[in-house]
Scaffold this active site. Structure first.
Site, PDB file in Angstrom:
ATOM      1  N   GLU A  12     -10.609  -0.215  -1.391  1.00  0.00           N
ATOM      2  CA  GLU A  12     -10.518   0.968  -0.538  1.00  0.00           C
ATOM      3  C   GLU A  12     -11.306   2.133  -1.121  1.00  0.00           C
ATOM      4  O   GLU A  12     -11.215   2.423  -2.323  1.00  0.00           O
ATOM      5  CB  GLU A  12      -9.047   1.386  -0.351  1.00  0.00           C
ATOM      6  N   ARG A  13     -12.047   2.769  -0.256  1.00  0.00           N
ATOM      7  CA  ARG A  13     -12.799   3.956  -0.634  1.00  0.00           C
ATOM      8  C   ARG A  13     -11.845   5.020  -1.164  1.00  0.00           C
ATOM      9  O   ARG A  13     -10.894   5.402  -0.497  1.00  0.00           O
ATOM     10  CB  ARG A  13     -13.547   4.483   0.608  1.00  0.00           C
ATOM     11  N   GLY A  15      -4.073   2.927   8.262  1.00  0.00           N
ATOM     12  CA  GLY A  15      -3.136   2.185   9.097  1.00  0.00           C
ATOM     13  C   GLY A  15      -1.770   2.001   8.471  1.00  0.00           C
ATOM     14  O   GLY A  15      -0.740   2.100   9.150  1.00  0.00           O
ATOM     15  N   ASN A  53      -6.496  10.587  -0.867  1.00  0.00           N
ATOM     16  CA  ASN A  53      -6.538   9.417  -1.732  1.00  0.00           C
ATOM     17  C   ASN A  53      -6.189   9.780  -3.174  1.00  0.00           C
ATOM     18  O   ASN A  53      -6.199  10.947  -3.563  1.00  0.00           O
ATOM     19  CB  ASN A  53      -7.925   8.778  -1.693  1.00  0.00           C
ATOM     20  N   ASN A  97     -12.143   5.456  10.210  1.00  0.00           N
ATOM     21  CA  ASN A  97     -12.727   5.487   8.863  1.00  0.00           C
ATOM     22  C   ASN A  97     -13.658   4.278   8.730  1.00  0.00           C
ATOM     23  O   ASN A  97     -13.503   3.281   9.433  1.00  0.00           O
ATOM     24  CB  ASN A  97     -11.647   5.509   7.780  1.00  0.00           C
ATOM     25  N   ASN A 150     -15.133   1.553   2.998  1.00  0.00           N
ATOM     26  CA  ASN A 150     -14.113   0.592   2.605  1.00  0.00           C
ATOM     27  C   ASN A 150     -14.712  -0.811   2.706  1.00  0.00           C
ATOM     28  O   ASN A 150     -15.421  -1.125   3.672  1.00  0.00           O
ATOM     29  CB  ASN A 150     -12.896   0.687   3.532  1.00  0.00           C
ATOM     30  N   HIS A 197     -15.759   0.900   7.555  1.00  0.00           N
ATOM     31  CA  HIS A 197     -15.507  -0.382   6.908  1.00  0.00           C
ATOM     32  C   HIS A 197     -16.738  -1.271   6.970  1.00  0.00           C
ATOM     33  O   HIS A 197     -17.466  -1.271   7.978  1.00  0.00           O
ATOM     34  CB  HIS A 197     -14.359  -1.132   7.603  1.00  0.00           C
ATOM     35  N   ASN A 255       0.893  -1.168   0.000  1.00  0.00           N
ATOM     36  CA  ASN A 255       0.000   0.000   0.000  1.00  0.00           C
ATOM     37  C   ASN A 255       0.930   1.216   0.000  1.00  0.00           C
ATOM     38  O   ASN A 255       1.613   1.480   0.997  1.00  0.00           O
ATOM     39  CB  ASN A 255      -0.863  -0.046   1.250  1.00  0.00           C
ATOM     40  N   CYS A 270      -4.524  -2.899   3.538  1.00  0.00           N
ATOM     41  CA  CYS A 270      -5.241  -1.832   4.247  1.00  0.00           C
ATOM     42  C   CYS A 270      -5.137  -2.110   5.736  1.00  0.00           C
ATOM     43  O   CYS A 270      -5.701  -3.099   6.226  1.00  0.00           O
ATOM     44  CB  CYS A 270      -6.705  -1.780   3.797  1.00  0.00           C
ATOM     45  N   GLY A 271      -4.418  -1.253   6.450  1.00  0.00           N
ATOM     46  CA  GLY A 271      -4.194  -1.475   7.876  1.00  0.00           C
ATOM     47  C   GLY A 271      -5.458  -1.349   8.701  1.00  0.00           C
ATOM     48  O   GLY A 271      -5.752  -2.192   9.549  1.00  0.00           O
ATOM     49  N   THR A 272      -6.235  -0.289   8.466  1.00  0.00           N
ATOM     50  CA  THR A 272      -7.488  -0.139   9.202  1.00  0.00           C
ATOM     51  C   THR A 272      -8.457  -1.252   8.821  1.00  0.00           C
ATOM     52  O   THR A 272      -9.238  -1.733   9.646  1.00  0.00           O
ATOM     53  CB  THR A 272      -8.134   1.232   8.935  1.00  0.00           C
ATOM     54  N   GLY A 273      -8.396  -1.700   7.551  1.00  0.00           N
ATOM     55  CA  GLY A 273      -9.247  -2.802   7.119  1.00  0.00           C
ATOM     56  C   GLY A 273      -8.892  -4.104   7.806  1.00  0.00           C
ATOM     57  O   GLY A 273      -9.771  -4.910   8.147  1.00  0.00           O
TER      58      GLY A 273
END
Length: 278
Positions: free
Chosen positions: A214-215, A72, A62, A163, A196, A165, A11, A223-226
């Protein structure tokens, strides 16, 4: 303009430092610079800015010009950049980085022989209330809720890590057609700020495969937050333990949802790809 290209599990981001505030043309700049044919190429543009409450503030734009509340993989890259460029004392391995979606987050660096080998981030407590994620569903938790696109029903669990998900457990996450379903789920009416989309397959209680749309960026290698949202969703649906490895296309992240403080902790790599002048 001097820039540093960085990546966390593939990423990738263009990191810029030296601005006092977010430039007014940040959106257009991200679209131009992130273009992989006519620009530098990246999933997003990261600005490191001064912060009144942390060591630095991170703003993420983005590749489509929209701003992400949190990322993340980007925060790990930002932490490594700050350390490598000696923006904090060299003996300081615990940093705080402010984000617009999750506030100031604590980051711990593992440093061996002067090199950052891993970054552990306190991603904060997951937000599970439906309206706060946000979705249009007024429920305290959204678990295995149906959503239909093009005649196919999916069951999603909604989690915000700063964010939004929606995590969908499927039989084969790796083989899921992200281009077919990702954009339609991202813009579904259930998600007022878009979302996301993670497709995940639990292999063991401590291991899951995940692929992401990812959005604002489309399919990315990680995707870390994902990954954090996937573990939380796995626990909420009774499929996973509170600490597990999430395997993404670009590599693996170790995620822990700590029961004592309700915070999610993410550990993974960050690397500099190259530096340049535009």
């Amino acid at each position: 303009m001097n820039f540093t290209k960085m990546q966390g599990l593939g990423n990738d981001f263009i990191v810029l430092h030296g601005h006092k505030e977010l430039p007014t043309d940040a959106s257009g700049q991200a679209i131009r610079l992130c273009d992989r044919h006519f620009g530098i190429g990246a999933d997003g543009l990261v600005y490191l800015l001064p912060s009144a409450k942390a060591d630095y503030m991170m703003r993420i734009i983005n590749s489509d010009g929209s701003e992400a509340e949190q990322c993340g993989n980007a925060i790990r890259c930002a932490a490594k950049y700050i350390y490598d460029h000696e923006l904090v004392p060299r003996d300081k391995t615990e940093l705080t980085i402010e984000t617009i979606g999750a506030g100031a987050q604590a980051v711990q660096l593992t440093v061996k022989e002067g090199r950052v080998t891993a970054v552990r981030v306190d991603m904060g407590a997951p937000v599970l209330n439906g309206l706060e994620v946000p979705t249009t569903i007024d429920e305290p938790q959204i678990i295995k809720h149906p959503v239909t696109v093009d005649g196919r029903e999916f069951r999603f669990t909604a989690v915000s890590m700063g964010n939004p998900h929606c995590v969908i457990f499927v039989e084969d996450a790796i083989g899921t057609d992200l281009h077919a379903w990702g954009p339609k789920l991202e813009t579904h009416a259930l998600f007022p700020r878009k979302i996301n989309v993670e497709f995940a397959t639990v292999q063991r209680r401590d291991y899951a495969d995940m692929r992401v749309w990812e959005r604002g960026a489309g399919p990315t290698l990680a995707c870390g937050t994902g990954a954090c949202a996937t573990l939380v969703a796995g626990v909420l649906t009774g499929q996973m333990d509170r600490e597990a490895v999430i395997s993404l296309k670009g590599g693996e992240l170790r995620i822990e949802w700590n029961e004592s403080d309700n915070h999610v902790y993410m550990t993974g790599p960050a690397e500099i790809v190259f530096k340049g002048t535009l």
